[in-house]
Design a protein around this motif. Structure first.
Motif, PDB file in Angstrom:
ATOM      1  N   PRO A   1      71.054  74.797  55.939  1.00 14.57           N
ATOM      2  CA  PRO A   1      72.261  74.370  55.595  1.00 14.57           C
ATOM      3  C   PRO A   1      72.557  74.778  57.575  1.00 14.57           C
ATOM      4  O   PRO A   1      72.221  75.513  58.294  1.00 14.57           O
ATOM      5  CB  PRO A   1      72.490  76.395  55.436  1.00 14.57           C
ATOM      6  CG  PRO A   1      71.219  76.700  56.339  1.00 14.57           C
ATOM      7  CD  PRO A   1      70.246  75.601  55.850  1.00 14.57           C
TER       8      PRO A   1
ATOM      9  N   ARG B   1      64.923  82.756  57.507  1.00 18.08           N
ATOM     10  CA  ARG B   1      65.694  81.540  57.851  1.00 18.08           C
ATOM     11  C   ARG B   1      66.540  80.808  58.787  1.00 18.08           C
ATOM     12  O   ARG B   1      67.010  81.390  59.406  1.00 18.08           O
ATOM     13  CB  ARG B   1      67.523  82.735  56.937  1.00 18.08           C
ATOM     14  CG  ARG B   1      66.610  82.815  55.247  1.00 18.08           C
ATOM     15  CD  ARG B   1      67.553  83.473  54.599  1.00 18.08           C
ATOM     16  NE  ARG B   1      67.389  84.186  53.764  1.00 18.08           N
ATOM     17  CZ  ARG B   1      67.568  83.536  52.567  1.00 18.08           C
ATOM     18  NH1 ARG B   1      68.210  82.515  52.063  1.00 18.08           N
ATOM     19  NH2 ARG B   1      67.422  84.121  51.167  1.00 18.08           N
ATOM     20  N   ASP B   2      66.602  79.570  58.667  1.00 20.01           N
ATOM     21  CA  ASP B   2      66.517  78.922  59.462  1.00 20.01           C
ATOM     22  C   ASP B   2      68.032  78.543  59.332  1.00 20.01           C
ATOM     23  O   ASP B   2      68.545  77.979  58.504  1.00 20.01           O
ATOM     24  CB  ASP B   2      65.657  77.394  59.961  1.00 20.01           C
ATOM     25  CG  ASP B   2      64.306  77.889  60.224  1.00 20.01           C
ATOM     26  OD1 ASP B   2      64.081  79.168  60.854  1.00 20.01           O
ATOM     27  OD2 ASP B   2      63.897  77.662  60.024  1.00 20.01           O
TER      28      ASP B   2
ATOM     29  N   ALA C   1      73.154  83.307  49.656  1.00 21.04           N
ATOM     30  CA  ALA C   1      72.297  82.573  49.019  1.00 21.04           C
ATOM     31  C   ALA C   1      72.640  83.201  46.806  1.00 21.04           C
ATOM     32  O   ALA C   1      71.920  82.157  46.638  1.00 21.04           O
ATOM     33  CB  ALA C   1      71.077  82.828  49.388  1.00 21.04           C
TER      34      ALA C   1
ATOM     35  N   THR D   1      76.425  81.514  44.710  1.00 18.20           N
ATOM     36  CA  THR D   1      76.424  80.868  44.837  1.00 18.20           C
ATOM     37  C   THR D   1      77.172  79.625  43.670  1.00 18.20           C
ATOM     38  O   THR D   1      77.903  78.656  43.525  1.00 18.20           O
ATOM     39  CB  THR D   1      75.665  79.205  45.220  1.00 18.20           C
ATOM     40  OG1 THR D   1      74.593  80.056  44.918  1.00 18.20           O
ATOM     41  CG2 THR D   1      75.271  79.615  46.985  1.00 18.20           C
TER      42      THR D   1
ATOM     43  N   LYS E   1      61.700  69.728  47.544  1.00 15.14           N
ATOM     44  CA  LYS E   1      61.898  70.473  49.081  1.00 15.14           C
ATOM     45  C   LYS E   1      62.571  71.568  48.568  1.00 15.14           C
ATOM     46  O   LYS E   1      63.459  71.304  47.492  1.00 15.14           O
ATOM     47  CB  LYS E   1      62.459  69.637  49.771  1.00 15.14           C
ATOM     48  CG  LYS E   1      61.928  68.953  50.570  1.00 15.14           C
ATOM     49  CD  LYS E   1      60.759  68.898  52.131  1.00 15.14           C
ATOM     50  CE  LYS E   1      60.007  67.832  52.413  1.00 15.14           C
ATOM     51  NZ  LYS E   1      59.395  68.501  53.878  1.00 15.14           N
ATOM     52  N   SER E   2      62.168  73.282  48.659  1.00 17.76           N
ATOM     53  CA  SER E   2      62.738  74.255  48.620  1.00 17.76           C
ATOM     54  C   SER E   2      64.186  74.654  49.380  1.00 17.76           C
ATOM     55  O   SER E   2      64.511  74.078  50.382  1.00 17.76           O
ATOM     56  CB  SER E   2      62.034  75.578  48.532  1.00 17.76           C
ATOM     57  OG  SER E   2      62.717  76.201  48.322  1.00 17.76           O
ATOM     58  N   LEU E   3      65.682  74.971  48.333  1.00 15.63           N
ATOM     59  CA  LEU E   3      66.263  74.666  49.224  1.00 15.63           C
ATOM     60  C   LEU E   3      66.705  76.473  49.184  1.00 15.63           C
ATOM     61  O   LEU E   3      67.386  77.109  49.864  1.00 15.63           O
ATOM     62  CB  LEU E   3      67.411  74.447  48.172  1.00 15.63           C
ATOM     63  CG  LEU E   3      68.580  73.322  48.218  1.00 15.63           C
ATOM     64  CD1 LEU E   3      68.894  72.817  47.194  1.00 15.63           C
ATOM     65  CD2 LEU E   3      69.097  72.992  49.737  1.00 15.63           C
ATOM     66  N   GLN E   4      65.836  77.064  48.427  1.00 12.38           N
ATOM     67  CA  GLN E   4      65.933  78.896  48.538  1.00 12.38           C
ATOM     68  C   GLN E   4      65.270  78.662  50.373  1.00 12.38           C
ATOM     69  O   GLN E   4      65.405  80.461  50.263  1.00 12.38           O
ATOM     70  CB  GLN E   4      65.247  78.974  47.141  1.00 12.38           C
ATOM     71  CG  GLN E   4      65.521  78.390  46.386  1.00 12.38           C
ATOM     72  CD  GLN E   4      65.187  79.774  44.847  1.00 12.38           C
ATOM     73  OE1 GLN E   4      65.783  80.290  45.685  1.00 12.38           O
ATOM     74  NE2 GLN E   4      65.381  78.992  43.791  1.00 12.38           N
ATOM     75  N   THR E   5      64.875  78.375  50.702  1.00  5.37           N
ATOM     76  CA  THR E   5      64.039  78.419  51.941  1.00  5.37           C
ATOM     77  C   THR E   5      64.660  79.466  52.801  1.00  5.37           C
ATOM     78  O   THR E   5      64.516  80.352  53.419  1.00  5.37           O
ATOM     79  CB  THR E   5      62.726  77.357  52.240  1.00  5.37           C
ATOM     80  OG1 THR E   5      62.012  76.999  51.445  1.00  5.37           O
ATOM     81  CG2 THR E   5      61.992  78.362  53.027  1.00  5.37           C
ATOM     82  N   HIS E   6      66.253  78.683  53.227  1.00  7.16           N
ATOM     83  CA  HIS E   6      66.561  78.647  54.191  1.00  7.16           C
ATOM     84  C   HIS E   6      67.934  78.577  53.558  1.00  7.16           C
ATOM     85  O   HIS E   6      69.426  79.374  54.274  1.00  7.16           O
ATOM     86  CB  HIS E   6      66.488  77.827  54.872  1.00  7.16           C
ATOM     87  CG  HIS E   6      65.463  77.762  56.039  1.00  7.16           C
ATOM     88  ND1 HIS E   6      65.178  78.174  56.735  1.00  7.16           N
ATOM     89  CD2 HIS E   6      64.440  76.315  55.773  1.00  7.16           C
ATOM     90  CE1 HIS E   6      63.871  78.041  57.150  1.00  7.16           C
ATOM     91  NE2 HIS E   6      63.629  77.092  56.850  1.00  7.16           N
ATOM     92  N   TYR E   7      68.214  78.255  52.300  1.00  2.00           N
ATOM     93  CA  TYR E   7      69.870  78.251  52.304  1.00  2.00           C
ATOM     94  C   TYR E   7      69.835  79.541  50.601  1.00  2.00           C
ATOM     95  O   TYR E   7      69.506  80.378  50.497  1.00  2.00           O
ATOM     96  CB  TYR E   7      70.440  77.475  51.886  1.00  2.00           C
ATOM     97  CG  TYR E   7      71.729  77.563  50.932  1.00  2.00           C
ATOM     98  CD1 TYR E   7      72.893  77.801  52.137  1.00  2.00           C
ATOM     99  CD2 TYR E   7      72.662  76.994  49.497  1.00  2.00           C
ATOM    100  CE1 TYR E   7      74.089  77.589  51.324  1.00  2.00           C
ATOM    101  CE2 TYR E   7      73.402  77.094  49.300  1.00  2.00           C
ATOM    102  CZ  TYR E   7      74.022  77.472  50.100  1.00  2.00           C
ATOM    103  OH  TYR E   7      75.717  77.885  49.795  1.00  2.00           O
ATOM    104  N   GLY E   8      69.302  79.059  49.666  1.00  3.08           N
ATOM    105  CA  GLY E   8      69.520  79.855  48.154  1.00  3.08           C
ATOM    106  C   GLY E   8      69.831  78.897  47.049  1.00  3.08           C
ATOM    107  O   GLY E   8      69.477  78.263  47.233  1.00  3.08           O
ATOM    108  N   HIS E   9      69.766  79.864  45.999  1.00  6.14           N
ATOM    109  CA  HIS E   9      69.431  78.957  44.554  1.00  6.14           C
ATOM    110  C   HIS E   9      71.069  78.478  44.663  1.00  6.14           C
ATOM    111  O   HIS E   9      71.879  78.871  44.671  1.00  6.14           O
ATOM    112  CB  HIS E   9      69.339  80.260  43.422  1.00  6.14           C
ATOM    113  CG  HIS E   9      69.521  79.152  42.065  1.00  6.14           C
ATOM    114  ND1 HIS E   9      68.202  78.102  41.201  1.00  6.14           N
ATOM    115  CD2 HIS E   9      70.125  78.846  40.910  1.00  6.14           C
ATOM    116  CE1 HIS E   9      69.026  77.508  40.537  1.00  6.14           C
ATOM    117  NE2 HIS E   9      70.115  78.487  39.981  1.00  6.14           N
ATOM    118  N   ILE E  10      71.468  77.017  44.027  1.00  4.89           N
ATOM    119  CA  ILE E  10      72.066  76.378  43.509  1.00  4.89           C
ATOM    120  C   ILE E  10      72.763  75.913  42.120  1.00  4.89           C
ATOM    121  O   ILE E  10      71.872  75.244  41.485  1.00  4.89           O
ATOM    122  CB  ILE E  10      72.899  75.577  44.092  1.00  4.89           C
ATOM    123  CG1 ILE E  10      73.072  75.702  45.626  1.00  4.89           C
ATOM    124  CG2 ILE E  10      74.188  74.817  44.194  1.00  4.89           C
ATOM    125  CD1 ILE E  10      72.929  74.456  46.977  1.00  4.89           C
TER     126      ILE E  10
END
Lengths: 171, 114, 680
Positions: free
Chosen positions: A63, A96-97, A159, A162, C638-647
């Motif tokens: 993000p 988290r990056d 996260a 959302t 690719k996962s979004l959850q690694t660095h962000y989260g579930h949408i």
């Protein structure tokens, strides 16, 4: 990549300074992974306003946050000189990056922990616990930021919650 | 970001200017390593042909792996390019050799001669 | 010079745990009374290699225990002791103790010395007691080693070097020679065959796997290929004449071992000495593992990632190449097309490396079923089919627990006690079957039993008690079965050690759904029940339809898409409660406007100006309104959850040819979200 280093402890020696809305800020250089130019982000639905979207950073989906919006500064256009600082925080669920958009990166500066002055109390309005302290470099005031506090809690919350912000504007 | 498939028309026009490419190759009685280079050249000449091409293989009496390999590369390339190959009465020698080496599918010789 | 043994410890533990798994499986296959000598040999070899390894590393407790075990096995092998149910049970317990010993060693924890001593004592007692029953002369029941066995089938991997042709060899001739003495089926590997234009006709780029059937031995095969010696790689492997799956020998986890070719001059085969030095065994093991290497999963994942990046770069180059004009454009495009093919092959190869047979999961069931059946006083036969069905490692890891739960459920609730079965006119032993197969792009795993089936009346009663349905609701049979998947449902009359642990079918269903799969249940009163799990083969790649909305690109998984259409104004209507709907094949489907859901400025606002993708999820259909359809392509998830989260409504993301990120839509999630909003 790195183990959970505290944001800026007494032994920290180097900070990266960057400019945002005329003010210079500094963060622990050890937390910075990469500095890269602006490229168009992919918007993500239901995201809070300061989350601009996501970018591909060497195969990871990361993000991108807008510090201007976070600090309620007025919006600026993203141009070729706009810069993204890629950094990370360590949360309970792992590293988290994320990238933060800033106006420009200034310098890497050696500092001495003794130079850091505590931030003045900003009264009830402030609540700026994400400011580690103030520093004077070349007669300019540098605000040392603690990303763990500034972004950490928020990013993790974002996260997990959302889905509530869905905007439905059935045309 | 837009992944629209590109139209091949530009290439097609460019090709139309040259004289019509051959669309048929007659395989010799002896197709072995010694003739493989010549066979390759003949097949390469067929490559630009967009329509179906024909391999006349009724005369093949001797064939080895080297020649089969050349044929396999040709047929496979055609298939990958979405173009067809037609076998004209392939000899039993050819069919048996291809089957023996597990090449029938790649050569699109399946069902031939049976 | 000192050698740091630590680095070998990990390998020792890995191999030992695998070896124990093999031992366990083999023990369970042992037929009491008429044991296969080869099975006993296998068990002996396994125990022996653990003993050797642990002695090398100075793990004297393990070595000593294994020594007692080995002595007992040697007695079984030599026929001075017979295989009884009691002995089998003893050996299974020994496997457990060894496993515990190894775990304790590995974790650096103290061992349960009493338990070890007790069992070691039992082993020695069993061994000492044999002499009474033993025949006076030990029966030499040893099985001759591989060389002389003349198996009915061989597999020959034949990979010629490039210069094979010019050195005067012709694979066709070799295969024909082989075909003269045996039945040969050649499988071609043309992966390395370059495009015709780039092919040097004098180089050999083909390779083969030959299945050879017939009464011939390895030396005869070797002899034929002597002609090509030095011009090819040759791997000879005997294929056991297993009726079920002749393809691959069942080997313990991770790597498929390909035995090396036997020595060129086959010496007179000598039976292995009963207690030879461990050095010799190590050498033999080394030889047997010649064709496989052990690679950590992280390395494979790294490789996957690198390949993913390569695919993206290649797509970028292809896009660029399409725009280039001039005399070099055509050769460039030909080269790029070739690159694309090679990339696809590379990607598939790497994906294949991650594929493992489902036997990894199935292998735990024989022991589990054996133990549970004893515990419950039931007689159960476990049937496994399709163990060789391969699926992605990540899916494999996550499917284990749901399957364990289902099998336990079958044993606990499904299979009746022997008396009840006899009364019902069934054989006293119940059957639990685990079957796996590929169907389309999916893997289907079935867990079935021939027990009493699900008791609809009891389910209904329970559901009413738990308030899952109203007291006067009378759902149809299929819906009754569905109730067991609801959270908070469990029909166990009393909480047994087995199924009634609070984790219910709802957890099973959730786990399966998280894998992108579904679970179905069929039941027939008195005849049994069958759970069918359908799963994607891999979680790493999806076939997607790219759609555009405004400036954004989204990916809709092709498996969710029914069709795409352009609507005419007449098809569209507005129902106040549900929003916009359109008529499609006799039903009215709700429309989800992606642009408004995702907050994007669209190019088309009027429904007849854009396109509608009819998508299906959770058994319901909707129309997704988009601006336009772009291409279809396979994308790496690719996962979004690694660095962000579930949408909500988004399954993940991928990286497109130009390096931009595109979101992959989660159609069932979108549908749930839409109906949630409509109801609100």
């Amino acid at each position: 990549m790195h183990s959970p280093t505290p944001s800026l402890d007494a032994t920290a020696r180097q900070i990266l300074t960057f400019v945002l809305g005329g003010q210079t800020y500094g963060i622990d250089i050890l937390r910075v992974q990469e500095i890269r130019g602006w490229s168009t982000v992919t918007k993500i639905p239901h995201a809070p306003a300061h989350v601009l979207g996501v970018l591909n950073l060497r195969g990871s989906i990361v993000p991108i946050l807008d510090l201007r919006r976070r600090f309620a500064l007025e919006h600026a256009e993203y141009t070729a000189v706009t810069v993204i600082i890629v950094t990370s925080i360590v949360t309970a669920s792992g590293r988290r990056d994320f990238g933060v958009v800033v106006d420009g990166v200034s310098d890497v500066v050696d500092i001495d922990a003794a130079q850091i002055k505590p931030a003045p109390e900003l009264g009830a309005h402030g609540g700026a616990d994400y400011i580690l302290g103030l520093l004077c470099i070349d007669e300019r005031m540098v605000v040392l930021l603690d990303f763990d506090r500034l972004i950490g809690a928020e990013l993790v919350q974002t996260a997990d919650t959302t889905d509530s912000a869905a905007s439905v504007d059935a045309a | 970001m837009k992944n629209r498939s590109r139209s091949p028309s530009a290439r097609a026009t460019a090709r139309r200017r040259s004289p019509a490419p051959p669309d048929r190759v007659q395989l010799r009685a002896c197709c072995t390593l010694a003739e493989a280079g010549e066979l390759k050249a003949a097949l390469v000449a067929l490559t630009p042909c967009a329509g179906p091409v024909t391999l006349a293989a009724g005369a093949v009496e001797r064939i080895d792996t080297a020649a089969l390999q050349v044929l396999a590369a040709f047929v496979r390339d055609r298939r990958l390019a979405g173009r067809s190959v037609h076998w004209d009465s392939p000899s039993t020698t050819l069919i048996a050799a291809a089957r023996r080496l597990g090449l029938s599918t790649l050569l699109q010789l399946e069902g031939a001669g049976s | 010079m000192t050698v740091d043994l630590e680095q070998f410890h990990a390998a020792f533990y890995d191999e030992s745990f695998e070896a124990l798994a093999t031992m366990e499986t083999t023990l369970l296959q042992l037929d009491v009374g008429a044991p296969e000598p080869e099975l006993i040999n296998t068990i002996f070899r396994v125990a022996h290699s653990i003993k050797g390894g642990s002695a090398t590393f100075g793990f004297t407790d393990i070595a000593s225990f294994t020594h007692s075990l080995e002595s007992l096995l040697d007695a079984l092998r030599g026929g001075t002791m017979s295989v009884t149910a009691a002995v089998c049970d003893l050996l299974l317990r020994a496997v457990d103790v060894l496993r515990a010993l190894l775990r304790a060693r590995q974790a650096g924890q103290p061992i349960d010395a009493q338990r070890v001593a007790d069992l070691q004592f039992d082993l020695e007692v069993a061994l000492a007691g044999r002499s009474a029953a033993a025949p006076a002369q030990p029966v030499p029941a040893r099985v001759a080693p591989a060389g002389a066995r003349a198996p009915s089938q061989w597999q020959v991997r034949f990979r010629p070097h490039r210069k094979l042709f010019v050195h005067g060899n012709d694979p066709l001739r070799l295969v024909q020679a082989l075909a003269a003495i045996a039945e040969v089926d050649a499988q071609l590997d043309a992966q390395n065959l370059p495009p015709l234009a780039a092919l040097d006709p004098e180089d050999c780029h083909l390779a083969w796997t030959l299945s050879v059937r017939g009464p011939i031995d390895s030396a005869q095969i070797q002899q034929i290929f002597d002609w090509a010696e030095g011009d090819c790689e040759l791997l000879l492997q005997s294929v056991p004449a297993e009726p079920a799956e002749p393809a691959e020998p069942v080997t313990p986890p991770v790597a498929v071992a390909v035995p090396a070719p036997p020595p060129a001059s086959p010496a007179a085969p000598s039976p292995p000495a009963p207690l030879d030095t461990s050095a010799k065994t190590q050498a033999a093991n080394g030889l047997a593992d010649y064709g496989s290497i052990r690679v950590s999963v992280e390395k494979i994942d790294e490789l996957m990632n690198s390949v993913g990046e390569l695919v993206i770069t290649q797509a970028m180059l292809t896009q660029l190449g399409a725009k280039i004009e001039g005399p070099q454009a055509e050769p460039l495009r030909v080269g790029l097309a070739q690159l694309e093919r090679n990339m696809r092959e590379l990607q598939e190869s790497v994906m294949r490396v991650r594929m493992l047979p489902i036997s990894f999961v199935f292998s735990r069931f024989p022991r589990m079923v054996h133990d549970l059946a004893q515990q419950l006083g039931k007689r159960i036969e476990l049937k496994l089919t399709g163990e060789h069905t391969e699926l992605d490692k990540t899916v494999l890891e996550k499917i284990g627990d749901p399957l364990v739960h289902l099998v336990r459920n079958c044993i606990d609730h499904g299979i009746e006690l022997p008396a009840a079965r006899i009364a019902a006119g069934k054989p006293p032993a119940g059957t639990v079957q685990l079957a796996a197969c590929h169907r389309g792009g999916n893997i289907v795993v079935e867990v079935s039993d021939d027990g009493g089936g699900l008791d609809a009346a009891r389910i209904l009663r329970k559901a009413r008690e738990r308030g899952l349905i109203g007291p006067h609701d009378t759902p149809a049979d299929a819906q009754i079965l569905e109730l067991i998947f609801r959270p908070g449902f469990s029909t166990a009359e009393q909480t047994t050690d087995l199924s009634g642990r609070g984790v219910g079918m709802d957890v099973v269903r959730r786990n399966v759904k998280e894998l992108g799969g579904k679970i179905e249940l069929a039941s027939q009163a008195g005849r049994g029940a069958r759970f069918t799990i359908t799963l994607p083969l891999t979680l790493a790649i999806v076939d997607g339809q790219l759609v555009s909305v405004g400036t954004e690109t989204y990916i809709v998984p092709l498996t969710s898409i029914v069709e795409s259409l352009q609507l005419s104004a007449a098809q569209i209507s507005r129902i106040s409660a549900q929003g916009e709907v359109f008529a499609c094949r006799g039903e009215y489907l709700p429309i989800i406007r992606l642009h408004s859901l995702f907050g994007v400025e669209p190019r088309a606002r009027a429904l007849h100006e854009g396109l509608v993708v009819v998508a299906e999820g959770d058994g319901r259909r909707v129309g997704l309104f988009v601006d336009d359809l772009l291409g279809q392509q396979q994308v790496v998830i690719k996962s979004l959850q690694t660095h962000y989260g579930h949408i909500e409504g988004v399954a993940g993301a991928t990286i497109l040819g130009d390096g931009a990120v595109a979101l992959i839509l989660d159609v069932p999630g979108l549908i749930r979200g839409a109906s949630g909003r409509a109801a609100a």
